[in-house]
Enzyme design. Structure first.
Site, PDB file in Angstrom:
ATOM      1  N   LYS A 286       0.834  -1.215   0.000  1.00  0.00           N
ATOM      2  CA  LYS A 286       0.000   0.000   0.000  1.00  0.00           C
ATOM      3  C   LYS A 286       0.865   1.260   0.000  1.00  0.00           C
ATOM      4  O   LYS A 286       0.642   2.186  -0.779  1.00  0.00           O
ATOM      5  CB  LYS A 286      -0.921   0.044   1.240  1.00  0.00           C
TER       6      LYS A 286
ATOM      7  N   ARG B 147      -9.390   1.099   9.180  1.00  0.00           N
ATOM      8  CA  ARG B 147      -8.869  -0.243   9.391  1.00  0.00           C
ATOM      9  C   ARG B 147      -9.842  -1.123  10.152  1.00  0.00           C
ATOM     10  O   ARG B 147      -9.535  -2.259  10.468  1.00  0.00           O
ATOM     11  CB  ARG B 147      -7.607  -0.120  10.210  1.00  0.00           C
TER      12      ARG B 147
ATOM     13  N   ARG C 214      -0.237  -9.388  13.297  1.00  0.00           N
ATOM     14  CA  ARG C 214      -0.790  -8.347  12.408  1.00  0.00           C
ATOM     15  C   ARG C 214      -1.682  -8.968  11.335  1.00  0.00           C
ATOM     16  O   ARG C 214      -2.714  -8.412  10.988  1.00  0.00           O
ATOM     17  CB  ARG C 214       0.355  -7.555  11.748  1.00  0.00           C
TER      18      ARG C 214
ATOM     19  N   ARG D 177      11.743  -2.674  10.678  1.00  0.00           N
ATOM     20  CA  ARG D 177      10.653  -2.147  11.511  1.00  0.00           C
ATOM     21  C   ARG D 177      10.400  -3.118  12.652  1.00  0.00           C
ATOM     22  O   ARG D 177      10.359  -4.324  12.429  1.00  0.00           O
ATOM     23  CB  ARG D 177       9.391  -1.997  10.656  1.00  0.00           C
TER      24      ARG D 177
HETATM   25  P1  AP5 Z   1       4.944  -1.597   1.716  1.00  0.00           P
HETATM   26  O1  AP5 Z   1       4.582  -0.721   0.583  1.00  0.00           O
HETATM   27  O2  AP5 Z   1       5.721  -1.023   2.845  1.00  0.00           O
HETATM   28  O3  AP5 Z   1       3.647  -2.377   2.229  1.00  0.00           O
HETATM   29  P2  AP5 Z   1       2.410  -1.875   3.089  1.00  0.00           P
HETATM   30  O4  AP5 Z   1       1.194  -2.537   2.564  1.00  0.00           O
HETATM   31  O5  AP5 Z   1       2.397  -0.375   3.175  1.00  0.00           O
HETATM   32  O6  AP5 Z   1       2.810  -2.557   4.447  1.00  0.00           O
HETATM   33  P3  AP5 Z   1       2.718  -2.049   5.956  1.00  0.00           P
HETATM   34  O7  AP5 Z   1       3.388  -3.132   6.757  1.00  0.00           O
HETATM   35  O8  AP5 Z   1       3.262  -0.663   6.111  1.00  0.00           O
HETATM   36  O9  AP5 Z   1       1.220  -2.072   6.188  1.00  0.00           O
HETATM   37  P4  AP5 Z   1       0.509  -2.089   7.519  1.00  0.00           P
HETATM   38  O10 AP5 Z   1      -0.871  -1.758   7.107  1.00  0.00           O
HETATM   39  O11 AP5 Z   1       0.659  -3.313   8.322  1.00  0.00           O
HETATM   40  O12 AP5 Z   1       1.319  -1.025   8.381  1.00  0.00           O
HETATM   41  P5  AP5 Z   1       1.074   0.494   8.747  1.00  0.00           P
HETATM   42  O13 AP5 Z   1       2.349   1.183   8.670  1.00  0.00           O
HETATM   43  O14 AP5 Z   1      -0.103   1.048   8.016  1.00  0.00           O
HETATM   44  O15 AP5 Z   1       5.746  -2.869   1.110  1.00  0.00           O
HETATM   45  C1  AP5 Z   1       6.276  -3.871   1.952  1.00  0.00           C
HETATM   46  C2  AP5 Z   1       7.651  -4.303   1.414  1.00  0.00           C
HETATM   47  O16 AP5 Z   1       7.473  -4.920   0.137  1.00  0.00           O
HETATM   48  C3  AP5 Z   1       8.625  -3.146   1.197  1.00  0.00           C
HETATM   49  O17 AP5 Z   1       9.926  -3.594   1.489  1.00  0.00           O
HETATM   50  C4  AP5 Z   1       8.503  -2.832  -0.306  1.00  0.00           C
HETATM   51  O18 AP5 Z   1       9.699  -2.318  -0.838  1.00  0.00           O
HETATM   52  C5  AP5 Z   1       8.177  -4.220  -0.879  1.00  0.00           C
HETATM   53  N1  AP5 Z   1       7.289  -4.164  -2.032  1.00  0.00           N
HETATM   54  C6  AP5 Z   1       6.215  -3.369  -2.219  1.00  0.00           C
HETATM   55  N2  AP5 Z   1       5.595  -3.652  -3.377  1.00  0.00           N
HETATM   56  C7  AP5 Z   1       6.298  -4.663  -3.944  1.00  0.00           C
HETATM   57  C8  AP5 Z   1       6.156  -5.404  -5.150  1.00  0.00           C
HETATM   58  N3  AP5 Z   1       5.159  -5.155  -6.025  1.00  0.00           N
HETATM   59  N4  AP5 Z   1       7.049  -6.386  -5.406  1.00  0.00           N
HETATM   60  C9  AP5 Z   1       8.059  -6.651  -4.552  1.00  0.00           C
HETATM   61  N5  AP5 Z   1       8.266  -5.988  -3.389  1.00  0.00           N
HETATM   62  C10 AP5 Z   1       7.375  -5.002  -3.077  1.00  0.00           C
HETATM   63  O19 AP5 Z   1       0.621   0.330  10.259  1.00  0.00           O
HETATM   64  C11 AP5 Z   1       1.532  -0.114  11.251  1.00  0.00           C
HETATM   65  C12 AP5 Z   1       0.790  -0.232  12.576  1.00  0.00           C
HETATM   66  O20 AP5 Z   1       0.269   1.067  12.960  1.00  0.00           O
HETATM   67  C13 AP5 Z   1      -0.436  -1.156  12.576  1.00  0.00           C
HETATM   68  O21 AP5 Z   1      -0.090  -2.507  12.797  1.00  0.00           O
HETATM   69  C14 AP5 Z   1      -1.249  -0.561  13.734  1.00  0.00           C
HETATM   70  O22 AP5 Z   1      -0.724  -0.957  14.975  1.00  0.00           O
HETATM   71  C15 AP5 Z   1      -1.002   0.942  13.575  1.00  0.00           C
HETATM   72  N6  AP5 Z   1      -2.019   1.563  12.715  1.00  0.00           N
HETATM   73  C16 AP5 Z   1      -1.834   2.131  11.491  1.00  0.00           C
HETATM   74  N7  AP5 Z   1      -2.989   2.599  11.002  1.00  0.00           N
HETATM   75  C17 AP5 Z   1      -3.932   2.300  11.922  1.00  0.00           C
HETATM   76  C18 AP5 Z   1      -5.350   2.490  11.987  1.00  0.00           C
HETATM   77  N8  AP5 Z   1      -6.012   3.091  10.991  1.00  0.00           N
HETATM   78  N9  AP5 Z   1      -5.999   2.062  13.096  1.00  0.00           N
HETATM   79  C19 AP5 Z   1      -5.352   1.477  14.119  1.00  0.00           C
HETATM   80  N10 AP5 Z   1      -4.016   1.238  14.118  1.00  0.00           N
HETATM   81  C20 AP5 Z   1      -3.319   1.661  13.038  1.00  0.00           C
END
Ligand code: AP5
Length: 211
Positions: free
Chosen positions: A13, A86, A169, A158
């Site tokens: 994402k 979420r 997660r 991370r």
């Molecule tokens: P990346 O683009 O970083 O993936 P992502 O989907 O953004 O993954 P996240 O782990 O950031 O999502 P998340 O929703 O768990 O975490 P968030 O930060 O929102 O890609 C991942 C990897 O793959 C990278 O190394 C990238 O280079 C690689 N990649 C990407 N595309 C690729 C492709 N096509 N091919 C190959 N490689 C690729 O949230 C973290 C925490 O914050 C949550 O667990 C929660 O505790 C809290 N939080 C955040 N938002 C909320 C909310 N709304 N409500 C409550 N808690 C929240």
């Protein structure tokens, strides 16, 4: 255009949101990034959020909704929400705010990827401790090894990408975020996009899905 990007942890994402910002000049609101910034700044909100993030749990709605509301009120043009909403409570709250602002969600993009690939993306992710740039040891490594090739900062894993936290997660995603699929499907807003293949290939599919 006003869109939501959602899908499992690690699906890509954030990677796609950054491309949308560059291509379309939209505002991106990524609650995970906002929470990590608050943690890095050592604010009270950051300290509270860290205790949940490190366990792989969602941060309480009251905290996240406050952050999202503040950002939404500043938006002037198109926007994409990354990682928000979420759960159903957040989705309903968001719809209320956006209806007041006369900026309703027009598409909810669900990125889909098999779990085995998700785990590979998460375990190989590296983050710059200085500028937050995201790399992957196989699919998108830094040209400077363990240093960021944008700012020279140290690359780190991370804390919530540790295997046990990733398991939690993924479970939290199934329990709390998956119901949004039906929520957006009922409103006729859901668009499924395969997240398989390179970031460029996924972006091409995303752009088609937005047309
Ligand atoms: P990346 O683009 O970083 O993936 P992502 O989907 O953004 O993954 P996240 O782990 O950031 O999502 P998340 O929703 O768990 O975490 P968030 O930060 O929102 O890609 C991942 C990897 O793959 C990278 O190394 C990238 O280079 C690689 N990649 C990407 N595309 C690729 C492709 N096509 N091919 C190959 N490689 C690729 O949230 C973290 C925490 O914050 C949550 O667990 C929660 O505790 C809290 N939080 C955040 N938002 C909320 C909310 N709304 N409500 C409550 N808690 C929240």
């Amino acid at each position: 255009m006003h869109i939501v990007l959602f899908g499992s942890p690690g699906v890509g994402k954030g990677t796609q949101a950054k491309r949308l910002r560059e291509r379309k000049n939209w505002t991106i609101i990524a609650t995970g990034d906002l929470l990590r910034e608050a943690i890095a700044q050592g604010t009270a909100l950051g300290l509270e959020a860290k205790s949940y993030i490190d366990k792989g749990e969602l941060v309480p709605d009251s905290v996240v909704n406050g952050l999202a509301r503040e950002q939404l009120s500043k938006i002037t043009g198109g926007f994409a929400l990354d990682g928000y909403p979420r759960n159903l409570t957040q989705a309903v709250q968001l719809d209320e705010w956006l209806s007041d602002l006369n900026k309703p969600i027009q598409k909810a993009i669900l990125f889909e990827l098999p779990e085995e690939e998700l785990v590979k993306r998460l375990s190989g992710r590296r983050l710059c401790s200085e500028c937050g740039a995201v790399f992957h040891i196989e699919s998108g490594p830094s040209q400077k090894g363990d240093l960021c090739d944008k700012c020279g900062g140290n690359l780190i894993t991370r804390s919530d990408d540790e295997p046990e936290t990733v398991k939690r997660r993924l479970a939290v995603y199934s329990e709390q975020t998956q119901p949004l699929v039906e929520y957006y499907e009922r409103q006729g807003l859901l668009v499924r996009v395969s997240a398989e293949g390179s970031p460029d290939e996924v972006f091409e599919r995303l752009i088609q899905a937005l047309e």
